[in-house]
Design an enzyme around this catalytic site. Structure first.
Site, PDB file in Angstrom:
ATOM      1  N   LEU A  34       2.916  -5.615  -9.216  1.00 21.99           N
ATOM      2  CA  LEU A  34       2.560  -4.418  -8.457  1.00 21.99           C
ATOM      3  C   LEU A  34       3.198  -4.441  -7.086  1.00 21.99           C
ATOM      4  CD1 LEU A  34      -1.238  -4.136  -9.334  1.00 21.99           C
ATOM      5  CD2 LEU A  34       0.646  -2.795 -10.280  1.00 21.99           C
ATOM      6  N   VAL A  42       1.338  -9.756  -6.080  1.00 27.06           N
ATOM      7  CA  VAL A  42       0.236  -9.067  -6.740  1.00 27.06           C
ATOM      8  C   VAL A  42       0.702  -8.610  -8.111  1.00 27.06           C
ATOM      9  CG1 VAL A  42      -1.422  -7.179  -6.611  1.00 27.06           C
ATOM     10  CG2 VAL A  42      -0.658  -8.300  -4.524  1.00 27.06           C
ATOM     11  N   GLU A 106     -10.277  -5.220  -7.978  1.00 30.15           N
ATOM     12  CA  GLU A 106     -10.188  -3.919  -8.639  1.00 30.15           C
ATOM     13  C   GLU A 106      -8.742  -3.420  -8.644  1.00 30.15           C
ATOM     14  OE1 GLU A 106     -11.721   0.656  -7.680  1.00 30.15           O
ATOM     15  OE2 GLU A 106     -12.501  -1.064  -6.565  1.00 30.15           O
ATOM     16  N   TYR A 107      -8.311  -2.886  -9.773  1.00 27.43           N
ATOM     17  CA  TYR A 107      -6.975  -2.311  -9.884  1.00 27.43           C
ATOM     18  C   TYR A 107      -7.033  -0.825  -9.529  1.00 27.43           C
ATOM     19  CZ  TYR A 107      -2.984  -0.058 -12.163  1.00 27.43           C
ATOM     20  OH  TYR A 107      -1.884   0.719 -12.424  1.00 27.43           O
ATOM     21  N   VAL A 108      -6.186  -0.405  -8.616  1.00 25.77           N
ATOM     22  CA  VAL A 108      -6.124   0.987  -8.185  1.00 25.77           C
ATOM     23  C   VAL A 108      -4.851   1.614  -8.731  1.00 25.77           C
ATOM     24  CG1 VAL A 108      -6.039   2.567  -6.231  1.00 25.77           C
ATOM     25  CG2 VAL A 108      -7.430   0.494  -6.097  1.00 25.77           C
ATOM     26  N   ASP A 154      -7.167  -6.186   9.529  1.00 25.32           N
ATOM     27  CA  ASP A 154      -5.759  -5.964   9.197  1.00 25.32           C
ATOM     28  C   ASP A 154      -5.571  -4.545   8.644  1.00 25.32           C
ATOM     29  OD1 ASP A 154      -3.072  -6.743   9.098  1.00 25.32           O
ATOM     30  OD2 ASP A 154      -3.219  -7.247   6.978  1.00 25.32           O
ATOM     31  N   LYS A 156      -4.127  -1.038   8.157  1.00 18.08           N
ATOM     32  CA  LYS A 156      -2.797  -0.450   8.329  1.00 18.08           C
ATOM     33  C   LYS A 156      -2.514   0.423   7.108  1.00 18.08           C
ATOM     34  CE  LYS A 156      -0.720  -4.678   6.447  1.00 18.08           C
ATOM     35  NZ  LYS A 156       0.176  -5.805   6.714  1.00 18.08           N
ATOM     36  N   ALA A 158      -0.405   0.233   4.737  1.00 17.44           N
ATOM     37  CA  ALA A 158      -0.160  -0.509   3.497  1.00 17.44           C
ATOM     38  C   ALA A 158      -1.439  -1.030   2.862  1.00 17.44           C
ATOM     39  CB  ALA A 158       0.794  -1.680   3.765  1.00 17.44           C
ATOM     40  N   ASP A 172      -8.009  -5.331   0.862  1.00 16.91           N
ATOM     41  CA  ASP A 172      -7.806  -6.572   1.624  1.00 16.91           C
ATOM     42  C   ASP A 172      -8.717  -6.716   2.832  1.00 16.91           C
ATOM     43  OD1 ASP A 172      -5.981  -7.506  -0.116  1.00 16.91           O
ATOM     44  OD2 ASP A 172      -4.225  -7.190   1.125  1.00 16.91           O
TER      45      ASP A 172
END
Length: 596
Positions: A34, A42, A106-108, A154, A156, A158, A172
């Site tokens: 990913l 990831v 969890e997968y988004v 953190d 941001k 991303a 995260d």
């Protein structure tokens, strides 16, 4: 979920030498990369044990082989397990096998805001596009700060993802920052990659604070609206500490970005988020949402002083926890050795000892009770009779007790809204059927409230009902300035001077600019000798809506002749007409014609 790539993966091979189809930890089958960056790779993986897709973050080898760094990461992962919010990516587990370590989450099925921004023609979003996601972000951060006591550290673009249903997901929480800190010890890597979003205090290594997330949110939204962070070139660290960022409008003009104007309240709010002094930033994410005029979940209100509780040294936190344990033991002793019941005459006059005791638990919808010491202190103030945990003091020698209750100063925009205060945290969006602790109309000062958590419900005619959660400490005076979510309308008419109504409520005479509730509103313009005009407009939180009423004069058709007004007939006239018919000579009726 996980952050999608700060840097795209090339091919199926990863820095760890594993490829798609590999099974790790006898449980996860890797499918595709990913994303990857300095803090790990990831993978999209299938959890063979639970038969579900997860995002598997493989941490760098330098951290996997360092016991201290790995322990820090485990601790941060355990904290993240507490986060159960629909806009926060769930952390499932920390896995290790001696050579490899990973975090399953969890997968988004979506992309980051960073990725979505660069797909825009102007490389930035408009306020109207961002507003729903910002409302979700504020609610998620408010929950993490207030209920779970977790700071992201953190934040941001991303680390903000949007799934296939257009829902925002924050990723995260604390993990990326912990990884970066660990890497700084075990390698030569630095944290310069996220300096653009770090507050001056975070750069100096001060204790983490919710105000760091407020600053990062301001820097993130600044980039989303102007295509670049506030400081993005040269000595970023010095600029963050010393330079005031230009307005978003100025940055857009510099990059020749066209689009809708940035509302003044957005410019002012983001500028306050980027303040060098944390005391000058909005105290909570809920306050940010309110200043941006966003709608969303429950509003949580705290004072700036309460944010300082995050800066307690670790030994004080341990001491506070130990104090809580002692209080619980004291409660057990009281339960095992109950005090004698009060005389019958006193029970009816005692107030119920529930005011201010409820606090919000880490999981929404649950209610916990404060410690025995807190109950005893509050009960002695709220009800009068001394608590069994507080020793009696001779009234002849003791000085008058100092009130430890708090004061609430309520104001609303628009002014005059009715409010009702209920003890504890009320999860429902509607007021309970039980009697409130206090009611009134703002502005009003409510005195003598016991310390604790409260829910305030607001009602103003023509506006949607809303609620706010507040927390009061002993002896404090808490100002609460509540603003109903609203937008603006600039209303004109031709000719000027028409009176504008929203329902039965008069807004004033044109030309005028008014605040209105968000959503569809029906406005009526009235002017003497002219037909009423009605317009339905949709009020949003971005630029003001412009409404122009054009009147038409009332006209009558000239082809129609007015009907003659019948002359009223008196009783004598009626009698005279009857006599005339009787005595007047009758006209002979002509004989009927014969048929030939």
């Amino acid at each position: 979920m996980t952050s999608v790539p700060e840097e795209e993966a090339d091919g199926e091979q990863t820095m760890r030498g594993v490829v798609g189809g590999t099974q790790l930890f006898n449980r996860f089958t890797l499918q595709k990369v990913l994303g990857r960056g300095g803090m790990g790779v990831v993978w999209l993986a299938r959890d063979d044990r639970l038969d579900r897709l997860v995002a598997l973050k493989l941490v760098p080898e330098a951290v996997s082989f360092d016991p201290s760094a790995q322990e820090d990461l485990k601790r941060e992962t355990r904290k993240s397990l507490m986060l159960t919010h629909p806009n926060i990516v769930r952390i499932f587990d920390f896995i290790e096998d001696g050579t490899t370590a990973a975090i399953s989450m969890e997968y988004v099925d979506g992309a980051t805001l960073s990725h979505l921004r660069v797909q825009k023609p102007a490389r930035c979003f408009e306020v109207a596009e961002l507003s729903p996601w910002v409302a979700s972000l504020c609610d998620a951060l408010g929950y993490a700060h207030e209920s779970a006591r977790v700071i992201h550290r953190d934040l941001k673009p991303a680390n903000l993802m949007v799934n296939s249903r257009s829902e925002l997901k924050v990723t995260d929480f604390g993990i990326a920052c912990t990884l970066r800190d660990s890497m700084s010890y075990v390698s030569v890597r630095s944290s310069s990659g996220t300096l653009n979003y770090m507050s001056p205090q975070q750069m100096l290594g001060q204790d983490p604070s919710p105000s760091d997330d407020i600053y990062a949110m301001g820097a993130t939204l600044y980039e989303m609206l102007s295509s670049k962070p506030p400081f993005h070139g040269g000595d970023v660290a010095s600029q963050v500490r010393e330079v005031i960022a230009p307005t978003i409008a100025q940055r857009r003009a510099k990059f020749e970005i066209s689009g809708a104007p940035i509302p003044k309240h957005w410019e002012e709010t983001l500028a306050s988020c980027l303040a060098k002094n944390p005391a000058h930033r909005p105290p909570t994410p809920a306050d940010v949402a309110r200043r941006l005029r966003l709608t969303g979940g429950p509003v949580r209100l705290t004072t700036p002083e309460k944010a300082s509780r995050w800066k307690l040294p670790m030994d004080r936190r341990v001491a506070a926890a130990a104090g809580g344990v002692v209080a619980v033991l004291a409660l057990v002793l009281v339960v095992r050795h109950p005090q004698p019941k009060p005389p019958k005459g006193e029970t009816a006059g005692m107030a119920p000892p529930a005011h201010g005791y409820a606090i919000e638990s880490p999981r929404r919808g649950q209610v916990l009770v404060t410690t025995a010491q807190e109950r005893a202190t509050t009960s002695s103030v709220a009800t009068g009779p001394r608590s069994p945990l507080v020793p009696a003091v001779s009234s002849s020698s003791a000085a008058p007790p100092v009130s430890q209750n708090a004061k609430l100063q309520l104001t609303t925009t628009p002014a005059g809204a009715n409010f009702a205060i209920y003890p504890g945290v009320v999860a429902s969006k509607t007021a309970p059927s039980s009697a409130p602790l206090h009611t009134g109309a703002a502005p009003e000062s409510v005195d003598d409230l016991p310390p604790g958590r409260y829910t305030v419900f607001f009602h103003s005619e023509g506006w949607p009902d809303d609620r706010a959660e507040i927390s009061l400490e002993a002896g404090e005076t808490l100002p609460v300035a509540y603003t109903f979510p609203h937008g603006s309308a600039v209303i004109t008419s031709s000719p000027d001077g028409a009176e504008i109504f929203a329902g039965a409520r008069s807004l004033g005479h044109t030309p005028l600019t008014v605040d209105l509730p968000i959503g569809k509103q029906q406005l009526t313009a009235r002017s003497s000798d002219l037909a009423d005009r009605t317009e339905t407009v949709t009020i949003g939180t971005a630029a003001p809506v412009e409404v122009a009423f054009q009147f038409r004069a009332r006209t009558r058709s000239s082809s129609r002749k007015p009907k003659p007004t019948p002359t009223p007939t008196s009783a004598l006239s009626k009698i005279g007409n009857s006599l005339k018919k009787v005595f007047s000579p009758k006209t002979p009726t002509p004989p009927p014609k014969r048929k030939k």
